[in-house]
Design an enzyme around this catalytic site. Structure first.
Site, short mmCIF file in Angstrom:
data_model
loop_
_atom_site.label_atom_id
_atom_site.label_comp_id
_atom_site.label_asym_id
_atom_site.label_seq_id
_atom_site.Cartn_x
_atom_site.Cartn_y
_atom_site.Cartn_z
N HIS A 72 0.85 -1.20 0.00
CA HIS A 72 0.00 0.00 0.00
C HIS A 72 0.88 1.25 0.00
O HIS A 72 1.74 1.40 0.86
CB HIS A 72 -0.92 0.01 1.23
CG HIS A 72 -2.16 -0.81 1.03
ND1 HIS A 72 -3.31 -0.59 1.74
CD2 HIS A 72 -2.41 -1.82 0.17
CE1 HIS A 72 -4.24 -1.47 1.32
NE2 HIS A 72 -3.72 -2.22 0.39
N TYR A 200 -9.23 5.47 7.48
CA TYR A 200 -9.37 5.81 8.90
C TYR A 200 -10.43 6.92 8.96
O TYR A 200 -10.19 8.01 8.43
CB TYR A 200 -8.06 6.32 9.47
CG TYR A 200 -7.01 5.23 9.67
CD1 TYR A 200 -6.89 4.58 10.89
CD2 TYR A 200 -6.13 4.86 8.65
CE1 TYR A 200 -5.94 3.58 11.10
CE2 TYR A 200 -5.17 3.87 8.84
CZ TYR A 200 -5.09 3.23 10.07
OH TYR A 200 -4.14 2.25 10.27
N PRO A 292 -4.71 0.27 18.65
CA PRO A 292 -4.41 -0.18 17.30
C PRO A 292 -4.42 0.90 16.21
O PRO A 292 -3.94 0.65 15.11
CB PRO A 292 -5.49 -1.23 17.02
CG PRO A 292 -6.56 -0.98 18.03
CD PRO A 292 -5.93 -0.31 19.20
N LYS A 296 0.73 -0.09 15.15
CA LYS A 296 2.11 -0.13 15.63
C LYS A 296 2.45 -1.34 16.53
O LYS A 296 3.63 -1.60 16.78
CB LYS A 296 2.45 1.16 16.40
CG LYS A 296 2.61 2.35 15.51
CD LYS A 296 3.87 2.25 14.65
CE LYS A 296 3.79 3.04 13.38
NZ LYS A 296 3.79 2.26 12.16
N TYR A 384 3.96 6.25 10.18
CA TYR A 384 3.12 5.13 9.74
C TYR A 384 3.95 4.05 9.07
O TYR A 384 3.78 2.85 9.35
CB TYR A 384 2.00 5.62 8.81
CG TYR A 384 0.86 4.61 8.71
CD1 TYR A 384 -0.27 4.73 9.51
CD2 TYR A 384 0.94 3.52 7.85
CE1 TYR A 384 -1.29 3.80 9.45
CE2 TYR A 384 -0.07 2.58 7.78
CZ TYR A 384 -1.19 2.73 8.58
OH TYR A 384 -2.20 1.80 8.52
P1 RFL Z 1 1.02 -12.08 21.57
O1 RFL Z 1 0.58 -12.10 20.16
O2 RFL Z 1 0.05 -11.73 22.63
O3 RFL Z 1 1.66 -13.51 21.87
C1 RFL Z 1 2.01 -13.91 23.18
C2 RFL Z 1 1.95 -15.41 23.24
O4 RFL Z 1 2.35 -15.83 24.55
C3 RFL Z 1 1.47 -16.85 25.00
N1 RFL Z 1 1.49 -16.83 26.49
C4 RFL Z 1 2.15 -17.73 27.23
N2 RFL Z 1 2.88 -18.80 26.89
C5 RFL Z 1 3.42 -19.54 27.91
N3 RFL Z 1 3.23 -19.23 29.22
C6 RFL Z 1 2.51 -18.17 29.59
N4 RFL Z 1 2.34 -17.87 30.88
C7 RFL Z 1 1.93 -17.35 28.58
N5 RFL Z 1 1.16 -16.25 28.59
C8 RFL Z 1 0.90 -15.94 27.33
C9 RFL Z 1 0.13 -16.48 24.41
O5 RFL Z 1 -0.74 -17.60 24.31
C10 RFL Z 1 0.55 -15.94 23.04
O6 RFL Z 1 0.55 -16.94 22.04
O7 RFL Z 1 2.27 -11.08 21.78
P2 RFL Z 1 3.47 -10.73 20.78
O8 RFL Z 1 4.07 -11.98 20.19
O9 RFL Z 1 4.33 -9.77 21.50
O10 RFL Z 1 2.79 -10.00 19.54
C11 RFL Z 1 2.19 -8.74 19.69
C12 RFL Z 1 1.05 -8.57 18.69
O11 RFL Z 1 0.19 -9.69 18.79
C13 RFL Z 1 0.25 -7.28 18.92
O12 RFL Z 1 1.13 -6.21 19.23
C14 RFL Z 1 -0.58 -6.86 17.69
O13 RFL Z 1 -1.56 -7.82 17.39
C15 RFL Z 1 -1.26 -5.49 17.91
N6 RFL Z 1 -2.13 -5.11 16.79
C16 RFL Z 1 -1.61 -4.58 15.64
N7 RFL Z 1 -0.27 -4.41 15.50
C17 RFL Z 1 0.26 -3.93 14.34
O14 RFL Z 1 1.49 -3.76 14.27
N8 RFL Z 1 -0.53 -3.63 13.24
C18 RFL Z 1 -1.88 -3.77 13.29
O15 RFL Z 1 -2.52 -3.55 12.27
C19 RFL Z 1 -2.47 -4.22 14.54
N9 RFL Z 1 -3.80 -4.38 14.63
C20 RFL Z 1 -3.52 -5.29 16.88
C21 RFL Z 1 -4.33 -4.90 15.77
C22 RFL Z 1 -4.11 -5.85 18.02
C23 RFL Z 1 -5.48 -6.00 18.07
N10 RFL Z 1 -6.01 -6.61 19.24
C24 RFL Z 1 -6.93 -7.64 19.23
C25 RFL Z 1 -5.42 -6.29 20.53
C26 RFL Z 1 -5.69 -5.04 15.82
C27 RFL Z 1 -6.28 -5.58 16.98
C28 RFL Z 1 -7.78 -5.67 16.99
C1 PHB Z 2 -6.19 -4.40 10.62
O1 PHB Z 2 -6.26 -4.63 9.40
O2 PHB Z 2 -6.53 -5.26 11.45
C2 PHB Z 2 -5.70 -3.10 11.09
C3 PHB Z 2 -5.17 -2.19 10.18
C4 PHB Z 2 -4.74 -0.95 10.61
C5 PHB Z 2 -4.84 -0.63 11.95
C6 PHB Z 2 -5.34 -1.54 12.87
C7 PHB Z 2 -5.79 -2.77 12.44
O3 PHB Z 2 -4.44 0.61 12.37
#
Ligand code: RFL
Ligand code: PHB
Length: 389
Positions: A72, A200, A292, A296, A384
């Site tokens: 993108h 957005y 989110p 980041k 971004y």
């Molecule tokens: P995770 O993905 O939470 O993984 C942690 C893992 O550790 C396990 N765990 C354990 N294992 C053993 N013993 C324990 N005691 C444990 N406790 C936990 C868990 O089961 C899990 O598998 O952390 P990690 O790896 O640091 O990754 C971080 C990302 O997942 C997170 O920052 C992103 O998803 C945030 N996020 C976004 N980030 C972006 O860069 N771009 C995006 O577009 C974006 N969109 C989002 C998002 C997060 C969202 N939610 C649901 C919070 C959109 C959403 C809706």
């Molecule tokens: C997504 O596609 O899940 C998404 C994209 C951009 C954001 C957050 C989530 O800022």
């Protein structure tokens, strides 16, 4: 059992670190509380910065992203009746990649299995011992059987609710937190995205985001109450609300369909300092959370992994602990900038329950400044696409 690095958490941070270490001849065991399918069932991030794409390529897992991801060049911002584009490529020379966290994680699990690296799923009751000594170890249960893993270092990649951060004594930890008074209700649907770039959208009724995973898989979000549950929202109610918040042109052409996933994410900014205690290093959501808006979270996890991986390679290959000693400081310097950007973009785009008429005017003025000022657009675009590691 013994390994060089115990990685707690088999999410994207832990898996990416494990893969980069493996390619540099460093052994790691990943302990994951859940199953692989459970981890892959979580629908989260969708946007990868250039730096993260490069790190995935370096880890040898970039091929499918290259084939199936979508580059993108920019994004659309809309606010009330104002609508404009921010062209990342023109403003910074860089782009972002649309490729879901689920796919990144799947590629990393496949690579880990292909390389024969050890992952222990359903690891319960994980406890970190002796992190502040030269002989750390981790104990855990698998199907009720207690086990012990000795190691040189522990990477705490276990997300916000994991054990790693809480292992650092409270007297050493400082936590900074802001909880926002709303959440994001997200749905995934097998429908074509409404637009070829993300939108957005700020509106009187609250924020909305139009995103996507591929040509027939859309991801949409609407700002909702912090108290809402996914069951409170029928698909019809979701689509109606989305249409009221996005620009008219898209509201008129939006293709709706049944949701195949629906979930609510609370919005929070959080940082713990320091990110290292003795031989324990925190990575990703274990150390920090961003709202989110701005995408980041995963990308900041990737920059932590970058610093830690380089520090560990320097330690094992050059017998130099400089990179490890600098880890917390270097990672936090970048983390705080991602926190600032996510907080700024969240504050700009959302409808805060206690927002006054003055606050609304401030949002409008800032949007107008962003629309008309190339320097402001450049600052947004640089953040971004991702700041340099
Ligand atoms: P995770 O993905 O939470 O993984 C942690 C893992 O550790 C396990 N765990 C354990 N294992 C053993 N013993 C324990 N005691 C444990 N406790 C936990 C868990 O089961 C899990 O598998 O952390 P990690 O790896 O640091 O990754 C971080 C990302 O997942 C997170 O920052 C992103 O998803 C945030 N996020 C976004 N980030 C972006 O860069 N771009 C995006 O577009 C974006 N969109 C989002 C998002 C997060 C969202 N939610 C649901 C919070 C959109 C959403 C809706
Ligand atoms: C997504 O596609 O899940 C998404 C994209 C951009 C954001 C957050 C989530 O800022």
């Amino acid at each position: 059992m013994r390994t060089q690095i115990v990685i707690i958490g088999g999410g994207p941070s832990g898996l990416l670190l494990g893969q980069l270490l493996h390619r540099n001849g460093i052994d790691a065991v990943v302990l994951e509380r859940q199953t692989r399918d459970y981890v892959l069932g979580r629908i989260r991030a969708g946007i990868l910065e250039t730096g993260m794409c490069n790190l995935l390529r370096e880890a040898g897992v970039g091929a499918r992203m290259e084939r199936e991801g979508f580059v993108h060049d920019g994004t659309v911002v809309s606010f009330g009746d104002t609508r404009f584009g921010i062209n990342f490529r023109e403003l910074t020379g860089e782009t972002v990649m649309v490729y879901g966290q689920t796919e990144v994680t799947r590629d990393l699990y496949d690579a880990r299995e292909a390389s024969g690296c050890k992952t222990i799923f359903r690891a319960g009751n994980v406890i970190i011992h002796g992190a502040d000594t030269d002989k750390p170890y981790v104990t855990f249960d698998v199907e009720g059987v207690g086990q012990r893993l000795d190691c040189d270092f522990i990477a705490g990649c276990d997300g916000f609710h994991g054990v790693s951060r809480k292992t650092i004594p409270e007297s050493i930890r400082t936590e900074y937190e802001k909880v926002y008074p709303f959440g994001w209700l997200g749905i995934l649907s097998e429908t074509p995205p409404v637009h070829d770039e993300l939108i957005y959208a700020g509106s009187e009724r609250g924020f909305a985001l139009c995103s996507m995973r591929n040509a027939n898989l859309s991801r949409y979000y609407v700002q909702c109450s912090a108290h809402d549950k996914p069951e409170d929202w029928s698909d019809d109610a979701f689509w109606e609300e989305l249409k009221r918040r996005i620009p008219q042109q898209e509201a008129d052409t939006l293709v709706t369909g049944p949701s195949i996933e629906k979930s609510i994410a609370p919005l929070r900014s959080f940082v713990t300092e320091p990110m290292r205690w003795g031989r324990l290093f925190l990575c990703g959501d274990a150390a920090h959370i961003v709202p989110p808006t701005g995408a980041k979270g995963l990308n900041t996890a990737a920059s932590d992994v970058y610093y830690l991986y380089h520090g560990l390679v320097q330690f094992y290959h050059d017998k130099d602990s400089h990179g490890l000693d600098q880890y917390s400081q270097k990672a936090l310097a970048r983390v705080w900038k991602a926190e600032r950007f996510s907080w700024w973009f969240t504050s700009l785009m959302h409808n805060f329950p206690d927002r006054t008429a003055f606050d609304r005017k401030m949002q409008e003025a800032e949007i107008e400044f962003l629309r008309t000022n190339e320097t402001a657009q450049k600052v947004m675009a640089q953040n971004y696409v991702g700041l340099a590691y």
